[in-house]
Motif scaffolding. Structure first.
Motif, PDB file in Angstrom:
ATOM      1  N   ILE A   1      59.747  33.506  57.098  1.00  0.00           N
ATOM      2  CA  ILE A   1      58.385  33.003  57.294  1.00  0.00           C
ATOM      3  C   ILE A   1      58.301  31.561  56.812  1.00  0.00           C
ATOM      4  O   ILE A   1      59.086  31.129  55.954  1.00  0.00           O
ATOM      5  CB  ILE A   1      57.335  33.874  56.545  1.00  0.00           C
ATOM      6  N   ALA A   2      57.357  30.820  57.366  1.00  0.00           N
ATOM      7  CA  ALA A   2      57.173  29.404  57.013  1.00  0.00           C
ATOM      8  C   ALA A   2      56.406  29.302  55.699  1.00  0.00           C
ATOM      9  O   ALA A   2      55.282  28.820  55.640  1.00  0.00           O
ATOM     10  CB  ALA A   2      56.445  28.683  58.140  1.00  0.00           C
ATOM     11  N   MET A   3      57.044  29.781  54.631  1.00  0.00           N
ATOM     12  CA  MET A   3      56.407  29.872  53.317  1.00  0.00           C
ATOM     13  C   MET A   3      57.372  29.360  52.261  1.00  0.00           C
ATOM     14  O   MET A   3      58.567  29.645  52.302  1.00  0.00           O
ATOM     15  CB  MET A   3      56.025  31.330  53.035  1.00  0.00           C
ATOM     16  N   LYS A   4      56.853  28.589  51.330  1.00  0.00           N
ATOM     17  CA  LYS A   4      57.642  28.070  50.219  1.00  0.00           C
ATOM     18  C   LYS A   4      56.921  28.372  48.909  1.00  0.00           C
ATOM     19  O   LYS A   4      55.780  27.974  48.746  1.00  0.00           O
ATOM     20  CB  LYS A   4      57.844  26.571  50.376  1.00  0.00           C
ATOM     21  N   PRO A   5      57.600  29.102  47.986  1.00  0.00           N
ATOM     22  CA  PRO A   5      58.901  29.752  48.144  1.00  0.00           C
ATOM     23  C   PRO A   5      58.739  31.081  48.881  1.00  0.00           C
ATOM     24  O   PRO A   5      57.650  31.619  48.944  1.00  0.00           O
ATOM     25  CB  PRO A   5      59.334  29.972  46.695  1.00  0.00           C
ATOM     26  N   GLY A   6      59.834  31.599  49.416  1.00  0.00           N
ATOM     27  CA  GLY A   6      59.770  32.904  50.069  1.00  0.00           C
ATOM     28  C   GLY A   6      60.218  32.919  51.506  1.00  0.00           C
ATOM     29  O   GLY A   6      60.054  33.927  52.203  1.00  0.00           O
ATOM     30  N   LYS A   7      60.821  31.833  51.966  1.00  0.00           N
ATOM     31  CA  LYS A   7      61.217  31.684  53.375  1.00  0.00           C
ATOM     32  C   LYS A   7      62.016  32.864  53.942  1.00  0.00           C
ATOM     33  O   LYS A   7      61.760  33.313  55.060  1.00  0.00           O
ATOM     34  CB  LYS A   7      61.997  30.385  53.519  1.00  0.00           C
ATOM     35  N   PRO A   8      63.012  33.435  53.230  1.00  0.00           N
ATOM     36  CA  PRO A   8      63.848  34.480  53.857  1.00  0.00           C
ATOM     37  C   PRO A   8      63.271  35.886  53.853  1.00  0.00           C
ATOM     38  O   PRO A   8      63.962  36.837  54.208  1.00  0.00           O
ATOM     39  CB  PRO A   8      65.136  34.430  53.011  1.00  0.00           C
ATOM     40  N   LEU A   9      62.022  36.073  53.487  1.00  0.00           N
ATOM     41  CA  LEU A   9      61.429  37.412  53.381  1.00  0.00           C
ATOM     42  C   LEU A   9      61.655  38.252  54.646  1.00  0.00           C
ATOM     43  O   LEU A   9      61.435  37.797  55.762  1.00  0.00           O
ATOM     44  CB  LEU A   9      59.927  37.287  53.124  1.00  0.00           C
ATOM     45  N   PHE A  10      62.067  39.504  54.421  1.00  0.00           N
ATOM     46  CA  PHE A  10      62.244  40.478  55.502  1.00  0.00           C
ATOM     47  C   PHE A  10      61.235  41.602  55.309  1.00  0.00           C
ATOM     48  O   PHE A  10      61.032  42.086  54.190  1.00  0.00           O
ATOM     49  CB  PHE A  10      63.659  41.064  55.460  1.00  0.00           C
TER      50      PHE A  10
ATOM     51  N   SER B   1      62.142  27.266  42.613  1.00  0.00           N
ATOM     52  CA  SER B   1      61.743  28.671  42.625  1.00  0.00           C
ATOM     53  C   SER B   1      62.575  29.564  41.711  1.00  0.00           C
ATOM     54  O   SER B   1      62.351  30.771  41.663  1.00  0.00           O
ATOM     55  CB  SER B   1      61.798  29.215  44.051  1.00  0.00           C
ATOM     56  N   SER B   2      63.557  28.981  40.992  1.00  0.00           N
ATOM     57  CA  SER B   2      64.280  29.768  39.999  1.00  0.00           C
ATOM     58  C   SER B   2      63.699  29.571  38.600  1.00  0.00           C
ATOM     59  O   SER B   2      64.151  30.205  37.644  1.00  0.00           O
ATOM     60  CB  SER B   2      65.766  29.377  39.984  1.00  0.00           C
TER      61      SER B   2
ATOM     62  N   ASP C   1      58.610  18.117  51.597  1.00  0.00           N
ATOM     63  CA  ASP C   1      58.724  19.124  52.660  1.00  0.00           C
ATOM     64  C   ASP C   1      57.336  19.631  53.041  1.00  0.00           C
ATOM     65  O   ASP C   1      56.660  20.276  52.244  1.00  0.00           O
ATOM     66  CB  ASP C   1      59.601  20.283  52.177  1.00  0.00           C
ATOM     67  N   THR C   2      56.893  19.312  54.246  1.00  0.00           N
ATOM     68  CA  THR C   2      55.551  19.723  54.692  1.00  0.00           C
ATOM     69  C   THR C   2      55.605  20.746  55.832  1.00  0.00           C
ATOM     70  O   THR C   2      54.580  21.047  56.435  1.00  0.00           O
ATOM     71  CB  THR C   2      54.734  18.501  55.154  1.00  0.00           C
ATOM     72  N   GLU C   3      56.804  21.263  56.133  1.00  0.00           N
ATOM     73  CA  GLU C   3      56.949  22.170  57.262  1.00  0.00           C
ATOM     74  C   GLU C   3      56.551  23.597  56.942  1.00  0.00           C
ATOM     75  O   GLU C   3      56.443  24.432  57.849  1.00  0.00           O
ATOM     76  CB  GLU C   3      58.396  22.144  57.754  1.00  0.00           C
ATOM     77  N   ARG C   4      56.362  23.908  55.655  1.00  0.00           N
ATOM     78  CA  ARG C   4      56.007  25.263  55.256  1.00  0.00           C
ATOM     79  C   ARG C   4      54.722  25.271  54.428  1.00  0.00           C
ATOM     80  O   ARG C   4      54.391  24.296  53.753  1.00  0.00           O
ATOM     81  CB  ARG C   4      57.140  25.902  54.438  1.00  0.00           C
ATOM     82  N   LEU C   5      54.009  26.380  54.519  1.00  0.00           N
ATOM     83  CA  LEU C   5      52.848  26.584  53.657  1.00  0.00           C
ATOM     84  C   LEU C   5      53.385  26.866  52.258  1.00  0.00           C
ATOM     85  O   LEU C   5      54.197  27.783  52.072  1.00  0.00           O
ATOM     86  CB  LEU C   5      52.017  27.761  54.164  1.00  0.00           C
ATOM     87  N   GLU C   6      52.985  26.073  51.267  1.00  0.00           N
ATOM     88  CA  GLU C   6      53.577  26.184  49.934  1.00  0.00           C
ATOM     89  C   GLU C   6      52.586  26.766  48.929  1.00  0.00           C
ATOM     90  O   GLU C   6      51.394  26.448  48.946  1.00  0.00           O
ATOM     91  CB  GLU C   6      54.053  24.810  49.442  1.00  0.00           C
ATOM     92  N   TYR C   7      53.105  27.621  48.060  1.00  0.00           N
ATOM     93  CA  TYR C   7      52.335  28.204  46.965  1.00  0.00           C
ATOM     94  C   TYR C   7      52.940  27.730  45.650  1.00  0.00           C
ATOM     95  O   TYR C   7      54.126  27.974  45.386  1.00  0.00           O
ATOM     96  CB  TYR C   7      52.359  29.726  47.034  1.00  0.00           C
ATOM     97  N   VAL C   8      52.131  27.060  44.839  1.00  0.00           N
ATOM     98  CA  VAL C   8      52.622  26.463  43.594  1.00  0.00           C
ATOM     99  C   VAL C   8      51.925  27.117  42.403  1.00  0.00           C
ATOM    100  O   VAL C   8      50.690  27.203  42.378  1.00  0.00           O
ATOM    101  CB  VAL C   8      52.347  24.937  43.575  1.00  0.00           C
TER     102      VAL C   8
ATOM    103  N   PHE D   1      58.366  36.746  43.112  1.00  0.00           N
ATOM    104  CA  PHE D   1      57.008  36.959  42.609  1.00  0.00           C
ATOM    105  C   PHE D   1      55.974  36.570  43.655  1.00  0.00           C
ATOM    106  O   PHE D   1      55.014  37.309  43.909  1.00  0.00           O
ATOM    107  CB  PHE D   1      56.795  36.148  41.334  1.00  0.00           C
ATOM    108  N   MET D   2      56.147  35.401  44.264  1.00  0.00           N
ATOM    109  CA  MET D   2      55.158  34.900  45.222  1.00  0.00           C
ATOM    110  C   MET D   2      55.109  35.761  46.485  1.00  0.00           C
ATOM    111  O   MET D   2      54.020  36.065  46.998  1.00  0.00           O
ATOM    112  CB  MET D   2      55.471  33.454  45.593  1.00  0.00           C
ATOM    113  N   THR D   3      56.261  36.171  46.999  1.00  0.00           N
ATOM    114  CA  THR D   3      56.243  37.003  48.201  1.00  0.00           C
ATOM    115  C   THR D   3      55.625  38.365  47.903  1.00  0.00           C
ATOM    116  O   THR D   3      54.955  38.948  48.759  1.00  0.00           O
ATOM    117  CB  THR D   3      57.659  37.168  48.776  1.00  0.00           C
ATOM    118  N   PHE D   4      55.851  38.872  46.689  1.00  0.00           N
ATOM    119  CA  PHE D   4      55.180  40.116  46.313  1.00  0.00           C
ATOM    120  C   PHE D   4      53.668  39.897  46.294  1.00  0.00           C
ATOM    121  O   PHE D   4      52.901  40.701  46.845  1.00  0.00           O
ATOM    122  CB  PHE D   4      55.644  40.590  44.939  1.00  0.00           C
ATOM    123  N   GLU D   5      53.205  38.830  45.666  1.00  0.00           N
ATOM    124  CA  GLU D   5      51.776  38.551  45.537  1.00  0.00           C
ATOM    125  C   GLU D   5      51.111  38.374  46.897  1.00  0.00           C
ATOM    126  O   GLU D   5      50.019  38.898  47.139  1.00  0.00           O
ATOM    127  CB  GLU D   5      51.568  37.290  44.692  1.00  0.00           C
ATOM    128  N   ILE D   6      51.760  37.653  47.786  1.00  0.00           N
ATOM    129  CA  ILE D   6      51.155  37.290  49.065  1.00  0.00           C
ATOM    130  C   ILE D   6      51.313  38.375  50.125  1.00  0.00           C
ATOM    131  O   ILE D   6      50.438  38.562  50.975  1.00  0.00           O
ATOM    132  CB  ILE D   6      51.760  35.960  49.592  1.00  0.00           C
TER     133      ILE D   6
END
Length: 403
Positions: free
Chosen positions: A277-286, A370-371, A342-349, A306-311
């Motif tokens: 998904i176009a998400m930072k961090p979390g791009k490789p989510l399946f 993200s580490s 990097d502006t190609e992904r929706l980012e969560y900070v 953490f972020m992919t779990f939250e979102i």
């Protein structure tokens, strides 16, 4: 050909569209904390079930309230938990305790602090030294009438257990806990308590995911750390899928030479809903399904996990439980300039949100990548930066939400 990644909003829509109902069960109110009600709850009795005194004092008849002195009925004391039958005459009063049931024909209470006691002709006289503004009586059904709603369908908190018990519920129907598997992958991962070898890091994802799912009315089980080995990964995934409603696996889902998770999930028959998904961090989510079972393969970096779990994962779990979850963002004032390349992904900070008088502000915290799990020691919120946005100036309005 460049790979196209799904917008996070579209991904979340697919996640919610594929939610499941994992059933109901009846449990004791004593075990109701953090469980989700199946239906709204209604009062089984009036609250209070009888008219009672709201304070320690002397009960009397309201029609006598203009008197200065009252004769105490000395052989009676009305205490909480007892029903006392008293024959009262005009001008008499009886001692009563807070919460005690008001005897028949009594309809007002004078607080003890506003009285004086004296003896006259062998009788105890109670003088009311100050006039009460209220009757100091909580009438039957004053708080709630039988049949009125007392709880909406929701996840139960400790105060809700008190409400249920207070209205006579000994058991309640709730959504079943969702059985959830947590798996960590990676040769570089060391379990908690082990000594780190050269090139290793501790597994922070498993404790985080077990904690977060447990807080969402899930029955969580950690299946251990798995090396980057195809057979090991396939075996543990097969076992977890067989035994659980949801499988959460972190790491091994990117495009590296040793990222076997995606391949093994497909070989096990999991239907891929999306991968990436176009998400930072979390791009490789399946995200995928095997019948009613859901699989989320999360990135290995802990902030990404953490972020992919939250979102994504949290809304899925709550939707399965029938809980209305508000994932919308609120607006806050940026306390300092924000810039990114990097502006190609929706980012969560991860950020720190704080109030200054009536305004909500966003304070950036030290966050390199993200580490960097230590960033969460200061974070209590998320700043969302839309695709295409590179700069947000100090004083601008930004989209945030509390963690």
């Amino acid at each position: 050909m460049a790979r196209t990644f799904l917008h996070p909003d579209e991904a979340l829509e697919l996640v919610l569209k594929n939610s499941e109902d994992y059933g109901n069960e009846k449990i004791s109110v004593l075990d109701s904390y953090n469980r989700v009600l199946v239906d709204d709850i209604y009062a089984l009795n009036d609250d209070p079930p009888f008219s009672k005194s709201s304070m320690d004092g002397y009960a009397y008849r309201k029609e006598d309230e203009n008197r200065d002195n009252y004769v105490l009925i000395e052989d009676k004391v009305v205490s909480a938990g007892f029903c006392v039958d008293i024959d009262v005459k005009s001008g008499e009063c009886v001692k009563i305790m807070t919460g005690a049931m008001l005897p028949k024909d009594f309809d007002a209470v004078q607080r003890v602090e506003w009285t004086e006691e004296k003896k006259e002709n062998g009788k105890t006289i109670i003088n009311f030294t100050k006039k009460e503004m209220f009757n100091n009586v909580i009438k039957k059904g004053n708080n709630k009438k039988i049949g009125e709603k007392i709880l909406d369908r929701k996840m139960l908190m400790p105060k809700d257990a008190a409400i249920l018990a207070g209205f006579g519920y000994s058991s309640v129907e709730v959504k079943k806990k969702i059985s959830t598997a947590v798996i960590s992958t990676g040769n570089e991962i060391a379990n908690i308590g082990e000594s780190l070898k050269e090139g290793q890091i501790y597994d922070a994802n498993a404790p985080m995911l077990v904690s977060r799912t447990s807080a969402l009315s899930c029955s969580s089980k950690f299946y251990g750390k798995v090396n980057d080995d195809e057979k090991e990964i396939k075996d543990v995934l097969s076992k977890a899928l067989n035994e659980n409603d949801i499988v959460l696996i972190s790491g091994g889902v990117s495009m590296g030479d040793f990222d076997y998770v995606h391949k093994e999930l497909l070989e096990l028959g999991v239907n891929q809903i999306f991968h990436g998904i176009a998400m930072k961090p979390g791009k490789p989510l399946f995200f995928g399904k095997l019948g009613k079972k859901a699989v989320f393969a999360l990135p290995g970096n802990t902030v990404s996990s953490f972020m992919t779990f939250e979102i994504m994962v949290k809304p899925y779990i709550l939707k399965c439980l029938g809980v209305d979850y508000d994932s919308s963002y609120i607006q806050a004032v940026l306390f300092e300039d924000f810039k990114r390349k990097d502006t190609e992904r929706l980012e969560y900070v991860p950020v720190n949100l704080f109030f200054d008088e009536t305004k909500l502000y966003v304070k950036l915290i030290r966050y390199n990548n993200s580490s960097m799990i230590s960033s969460f020691s200061e974070a209590n919120g998320i700043l969302k930066i839309d695709i295409g946005v590179s700069d947000i100036n100090k004083g601008s309005i930004a989209d945030v939400r509390f963690l």
